[in-house]
Design an enzyme around this catalytic site. Structure first.
Site, short mmCIF file in Angstrom:
data_model
loop_
_atom_site.label_atom_id
_atom_site.label_comp_id
_atom_site.label_asym_id
_atom_site.label_seq_id
_atom_site.Cartn_x
_atom_site.Cartn_y
_atom_site.Cartn_z
CE1 TYR A 147 47.09 28.24 41.13
CE2 TYR A 147 46.04 28.76 39.07
CZ TYR A 147 46.72 27.86 40.06
OH TYR A 147 46.49 26.42 39.72
N GLY A 185 46.60 38.81 31.25
CA GLY A 185 46.31 37.59 32.28
C GLY A 185 46.24 37.99 33.50
N GLY A 189 42.48 39.83 39.54
CA GLY A 189 42.59 41.46 39.45
C GLY A 189 43.78 41.75 40.64
CB THR A 207 41.22 37.05 32.31
OG1 THR A 207 41.16 35.59 32.77
CG2 THR A 207 39.92 37.63 32.45
CB SER A 209 39.23 32.52 33.57
OG SER A 209 38.41 32.13 34.54
CE LYS A 210 32.14 32.16 28.75
NZ LYS A 210 31.14 31.54 28.41
CB CYS A 363 54.18 16.70 40.77
SG CYS A 363 52.97 17.84 39.63
#
Length: 393
Positions: A147, A185, A189, A207, A209-210, A363
């Protein structure tokens, strides 16, 4: 990027049923014309008004009102990415009305007075963005689940461009078998898995984020990889190499010294640190209110000045590579994947979410195409590191 033929219909439209749409206020017409944009014009980047209330929402809430009115189906545009490219190239947001400017001023004060990326707030972006559902990201991203900006120099597909990016990072870090690598971050993975499989290194990823942690552990099982739900400020130990890909945008200027001091403490004297981050071509004291509210709460894209000030007397800059235009290509590839997957995703997510995600992706593409946005990879070293670093492309 033109609309696909299977696009959803607007949520609401006062133009339906034969109702007429009034002319926009002169101030908005004049501002839009400076960017080559018209209301109800013939160009694919023009704004097609479906409800007159859009005008008041733009004048009173600026970019936040513009984005929310799109989410609510009050206007359409065939080429959103080109619309935003033109808006950002002309800086027309700065010419909006007094109320919008006042709110922008209050946002600047808020950013300067408060640490929006404090340790207490560290997990908020994980909960509100990265945890929305792994199904969204699995549908949109390539199989490596990256990402962040891909590297398109020699690639024709999104997956190959992401694989090339990962290999480029590994080569820039001069990875050697058996080395320990910290991934700040780590996302789902993607880098950890690639580096462990192709360069035989041991990776420790963190991270906030769970959902990322859960999927990353599944994807990296049976490899020398550990994944933890942890804020970077809590890290301990030492590592041969450090990498951070697409995370620095969540750190915030008030925390840059702490971030780099942490990396300095964790990196071995002869190690290398690769930082992959979005950058902005100028230093601004505020963030876009729509992005902050709906996509990345508490985020802040750094400028080159902010980066160098924070790095001064901490790290040597061995290499600074900018391939910002590649993010435009990456975003449009993500949108194509998301849009194709929407019929299945729509069973779980509503029309307003679709329009929010569409607005976000397009955007963002305009941000990079306008050259307001950059993509930087910095290779950093401690001042005691021996030898000459040779840049890799």
């Amino acid at each position: 990027m033109r609309e696909s033929t299977n696009k959803p219909h607007p949520l609401t439209s006062s133009a339906e049923g034969g109702q007429s749409v009034s002319q926009p206020p002169a101030i908005l017409t004049d501002i839009a014309s400076k960017a080559g944009i018209s209301f109800n014009g013939a160009h694919p980047w023009d704004i097609q008004v479906l409800d007159d209330s859009i005008y008041k929402r733009i004048l009173t809430n600026g970019s936040l009102g513009f984005g929310e009115s799109y989410m609510d189906g009050l206007w359409e545009c065939d080429q959103l990415d080109e619309l935003f490219t033109r808006i950002l190239r002309s800086d027309i947001e700065e010419e909006l009305g007094f109320i919008a400017k006042l709110k922008l001023g209050l946002e600047v004060i808020r950013q300067n007075l408060f640490n929006r990326q404090s340790e207490k707030r560290a997990y908020e972006v994980g909960e509100r963005h990265y945890d929305i559902g792994n199904d969204i990201f699995e549908a949109m991203l390539d199989p490596t689940m990256n990402y962040s900006c891909a590297y398109w120099a020699n690639a024709d597909t999104l997956e190959q461009a992401q694989l090339d990016k990962l290999d480029l990072i590994c080569r820039k870090l001069e990875l050697k078998p058996g080395e320990t690598v910290l991934d700040i971050g780590c996302g789902w993975g993607g880098f950890a898995r690639f580096a462990a499989e192709h360069y035989s290194v041991n990776v420790h990823g963190i991270t906030i984020s769970k959902e990322q942690k859960k999927l990353a552990e599944e994807r990296c099982k049976d490899l020398p990889i550990t994944i933890e739900l942890q804020d970077y400020r809590k890290l301990e130990g030492t590592f041969d190499k450090i990498v951070s890909i697409g995370m620095f945008e969540h750190v915030g200027p008030k925390n840059y010294p702490t971030y780099f001091d942490t990396a300095l403490r964790l990196l071995k004297d002869d190690g290398l640190f690769l930082l992959h981050t979005i950058g902005k071509f100028n230093t601004t004291p505020h963030v876009d209110p729509w992005i902050n509210k709906y996509i990345f709460p508490n985020g802040k894209v750094p400028s080159a000045l902010q980066m160098t000030q924070a790095l001064d007397d901490r790290f040597n800059i061995e290499d600074w590579h900018n391939f910002g235009p590649d993010y435009d290509c990456t975003l449009l590839a993500w949108w194509q994947n998301f849009n194709q997957a929407w019929p299945e995703l729509s069973e779980k997510y509503d029309q307003r979410f679709y329009r929010m995600w569409k607005y976000y992706i397009h955007c963002s593409a305009g941000f990079f195409r306008s050259k307001q946005g950059q993509l930087w990879q910095l290779v950093l070293s401690k001042k005691g590191r021996h030898g000459t670093y040779r840049s890799v492309r």
